[in-house]
Design a protein around this motif. Structure first.
Motif, PDB file in Angstrom:
ATOM      1  N   ARG A  50       0.797  -1.222   0.000  1.00 39.62           N
ATOM      2  CA  ARG A  50       0.000   0.000   0.000  1.00 39.62           C
ATOM      3  C   ARG A  50       0.831   1.275   0.000  1.00 39.62           C
ATOM      4  N   ASP A  51       2.118   1.140   0.345  1.00 42.31           N
ATOM      5  CA  ASP A  51       2.971   2.324   0.477  1.00 42.31           C
ATOM      6  C   ASP A  51       4.431   1.872   0.507  1.00 42.31           C
ATOM      7  N   VAL A  52       5.345   2.838   0.621  1.00 45.09           N
ATOM      8  CA  VAL A  52       6.770   2.522   0.638  1.00 45.09           C
ATOM      9  C   VAL A  52       7.105   1.594   1.805  1.00 45.09           C
ATOM     10  N   HIS A  53       6.517   1.855   2.952  1.00 48.60           N
ATOM     11  CA  HIS A  53       6.803   1.028   4.130  1.00 48.60           C
ATOM     12  C   HIS A  53       6.436  -0.441   3.892  1.00 48.60           C
ATOM     13  N   SER A  54       5.234  -0.697   3.374  1.00 49.74           N
ATOM     14  CA  SER A  54       4.824  -2.090   3.151  1.00 49.74           C
ATOM     15  C   SER A  54       5.656  -2.736   2.038  1.00 49.74           C
ATOM     16  N   LEU A  55       6.059  -1.954   1.036  1.00 53.62           N
ATOM     17  CA  LEU A  55       6.925  -2.489  -0.009  1.00 53.62           C
ATOM     18  C   LEU A  55       8.283  -2.889   0.562  1.00 53.62           C
ATOM     19  N   LEU A  69       1.285  -2.273  -8.738  1.00 57.03           N
ATOM     20  CA  LEU A  69       1.291  -0.877  -8.320  1.00 57.03           C
ATOM     21  C   LEU A  69       0.038  -0.211  -8.861  1.00 57.03           C
ATOM     22  N   LYS A  70      -0.922   0.001  -7.975  1.00 53.93           N
ATOM     23  CA  LYS A  70      -2.185   0.632  -8.344  1.00 53.93           C
ATOM     24  C   LYS A  70      -2.138   2.086  -7.897  1.00 53.93           C
ATOM     25  N   ILE A  71      -2.216   2.984  -8.860  1.00 57.11           N
ATOM     26  CA  ILE A  71      -2.003   4.406  -8.605  1.00 57.11           C
ATOM     27  C   ILE A  71      -2.907   4.931  -7.487  1.00 57.11           C
ATOM     28  N   SER A  72      -4.190   4.650  -7.538  1.00 57.33           N
ATOM     29  CA  SER A  72      -5.082   5.199  -6.511  1.00 57.33           C
ATOM     30  C   SER A  72      -4.866   4.539  -5.158  1.00 57.33           C
ATOM     31  N   LYS A  73      -4.457   3.274  -5.144  1.00 55.34           N
ATOM     32  CA  LYS A  73      -4.242   2.573  -3.874  1.00 55.34           C
ATOM     33  C   LYS A  73      -3.086   3.176  -3.086  1.00 55.34           C
ATOM     34  N   VAL A  74      -2.068   3.685  -3.783  1.00 59.58           N
ATOM     35  CA  VAL A  74      -0.893   4.217  -3.092  1.00 59.58           C
ATOM     36  C   VAL A  74      -0.943   5.736  -2.907  1.00 59.58           C
ATOM     37  N   GLY A  75      -2.012   6.393  -3.356  1.00 64.53           N
ATOM     38  CA  GLY A  75      -2.161   7.817  -3.094  1.00 64.53           C
ATOM     39  C   GLY A  75      -1.901   8.735  -4.264  1.00 64.53           C
ATOM     40  N   GLY A  76      -1.852   8.224  -5.476  1.00 62.34           N
ATOM     41  CA  GLY A  76      -1.699   9.077  -6.646  1.00 62.34           C
ATOM     42  C   GLY A  76      -0.383   8.875  -7.381  1.00 62.34           C
ATOM     43  N   LEU A  77      -0.213   9.663  -8.433  1.00 61.13           N
ATOM     44  CA  LEU A  77       0.945   9.505  -9.318  1.00 61.13           C
ATOM     45  C   LEU A  77       2.277   9.773  -8.634  1.00 61.13           C
ATOM     46  N   THR A  78       2.344  10.739  -7.751  1.00 59.28           N
ATOM     47  CA  THR A  78       3.618  11.056  -7.102  1.00 59.28           C
ATOM     48  C   THR A  78       4.106   9.878  -6.271  1.00 59.28           C
ATOM     49  N   LEU A  92      13.059  -5.153  -8.489  1.00 59.44           N
ATOM     50  CA  LEU A  92      11.741  -5.787  -8.534  1.00 59.44           C
ATOM     51  C   LEU A  92      11.045  -5.449  -9.839  1.00 59.44           C
ATOM     52  N   ARG A  93      10.151  -6.316 -10.247  1.00 52.85           N
ATOM     53  CA  ARG A  93       9.324  -6.027 -11.413  1.00 52.85           C
ATOM     54  C   ARG A  93       7.987  -5.475 -10.924  1.00 52.85           C
ATOM     55  N   VAL A  94       7.329  -4.713 -11.782  1.00 52.20           N
ATOM     56  CA  VAL A  94       6.106  -4.040 -11.365  1.00 52.20           C
ATOM     57  C   VAL A  94       5.045  -4.103 -12.458  1.00 52.20           C
ATOM     58  N   THR A  95       3.826  -4.378 -12.030  1.00 49.96           N
ATOM     59  CA  THR A  95       2.653  -4.226 -12.884  1.00 49.96           C
ATOM     60  C   THR A  95       2.065  -2.867 -12.557  1.00 49.96           C
ATOM     61  N   ILE A  96       1.810  -2.074 -13.573  1.00 50.10           N
ATOM     62  CA  ILE A  96       1.247  -0.750 -13.347  1.00 50.10           C
ATOM     63  C   ILE A  96      -0.201  -0.768 -13.813  1.00 50.10           C
ATOM     64  N   GLU A  97      -1.083  -0.370 -12.880  1.00 51.26           N
ATOM     65  CA  GLU A  97      -2.513  -0.375 -13.157  1.00 51.26           C
ATOM     66  C   GLU A  97      -3.216   0.488 -12.118  1.00 51.26           C
ATOM     67  N   ASP A  98      -4.509   0.344 -12.046  1.00 50.73           N
ATOM     68  CA  ASP A  98      -5.271   0.984 -10.997  1.00 50.73           C
ATOM     69  C   ASP A  98      -6.388   0.040 -10.596  1.00 50.73           C
ATOM     70  N   ALA A  99      -7.084   0.394  -9.541  1.00 54.36           N
ATOM     71  CA  ALA A  99      -8.143  -0.473  -9.041  1.00 54.36           C
ATOM     72  C   ALA A  99      -9.265  -0.603 -10.077  1.00 54.36           C
ATOM     73  N   TRP A 100      -9.485   0.407 -10.838  1.00 52.98           N
ATOM     74  CA  TRP A 100     -10.432   0.402 -11.958  1.00 52.98           C
ATOM     75  C   TRP A 100     -10.341   1.760 -12.594  1.00 52.98           C
ATOM     76  N   VAL A 109      -1.978   5.718 -16.141  1.00 56.29           N
ATOM     77  CA  VAL A 109      -1.270   4.429 -16.077  1.00 56.29           C
ATOM     78  C   VAL A 109      -0.300   4.302 -17.251  1.00 56.29           C
ATOM     79  N   SER A 110      -0.752   4.673 -18.441  1.00 54.49           N
ATOM     80  CA  SER A 110       0.096   4.522 -19.626  1.00 54.49           C
ATOM     81  C   SER A 110       1.349   5.380 -19.541  1.00 54.49           C
ATOM     82  N   HIS A 111       1.230   6.579 -18.983  1.00 60.31           N
ATOM     83  CA  HIS A 111       2.399   7.450 -18.854  1.00 60.31           C
ATOM     84  C   HIS A 111       3.396   6.913 -17.827  1.00 60.31           C
ATOM     85  N   LEU A 112       2.898   6.434 -16.690  1.00 59.89           N
ATOM     86  CA  LEU A 112       3.797   5.861 -15.694  1.00 59.89           C
ATOM     87  C   LEU A 112       4.487   4.624 -16.262  1.00 59.89           C
ATOM     88  N   ALA A 113       3.744   3.810 -16.976  1.00 64.76           N
ATOM     89  CA  ALA A 113       4.328   2.605 -17.583  1.00 64.76           C
ATOM     90  C   ALA A 113       5.362   2.971 -18.646  1.00 64.76           C
TER      91      ALA A 113
END
Length: 171
Positions: A50-55, A69-78, A92-100, A109-113
């Motif tokens: 959910r955040d840097v600490h849990s990662l 990595l779901k953008i809205s779950k972690v608090g936005g693009l930043t 680590l490898r990362v899947t970039i998406e959002d909850a919906w 999502v496309s820009h972050l990816a």
């Protein structure tokens, strides 16, 4: 969201399959760690990151090879960019998406990816492929399993403001 015992049975059943990643078999990191000790499958964590600490907690416990990595779950693009950059540094490898989401979420999502090193990027979800309503002409979109970020300024899409409907409130 399996029970621990069911997750261990499932992991053992698919352990010999090639190119299989086991995604967040149990609700908590602690349970996923127990499953991890009983399988050789690479682990992808999702809901418990959910955040840097849990990662960092999951990384230090050697609990994962990848995470969603779901953008809205972690608090936005930043925050998402920070966690993506951390994934790069940690290998680590990362899947970039959002909850919906629709066209706006998919553009973010496309820009972050697109700004993620290819060897770090595991998968990307274009959520607007699964929605019926589109406020930016169903752009960006994936085609034959591939997508790209728009190249125009901002998110690179033109939002049809009329398609948004009346505002719920205004100041």
């Amino acid at each position: 969201g399996w029970r621990l015992q069911d997750a261990v049975v499932a992991a053992r059943a698919i352990d010999d399959l090639e190119r299989v990643f086991f995604e967040q078999p149990c609700p908590t990191l602690e349970e996923c760690l127990i499953v991890r000790q009983r399988t050789t499958l690479p682990m992808v964590l999702d809901e418990c990151i959910r955040d840097v600490h849990s990662l960092m907690r999951a990384y230090e416990a050697m609990a994962l090879e990848a995470f969603n990595l779901k953008i809205s779950k972690v608090g936005g693009l930043t925050q998402a960019k920070l966690m993506r950059d951390l994934a790069v540094a940690l290998g680590l490898r990362v899947t970039i998406e959002d909850a919906w989401g629709g066209d706006l979420v998919t553009a973010a999502v496309s820009h972050l990816a697109a700004s993620t090193p290819p060897d770090t990027l595991f998968t990307v979800s274009f959520m607007n492929d699964w929605t019926n309503e589109h406020v930016a002409g169903h752009e960006p979109r994936s085609r034959s399993g591939f997508g790209s970020a728009p190249t125009r300024p901002g998110l690179g899409i033109d939002v049809d403001v009329a398609a948004l409907g009346r505002p719920l409130f205004s100041t």
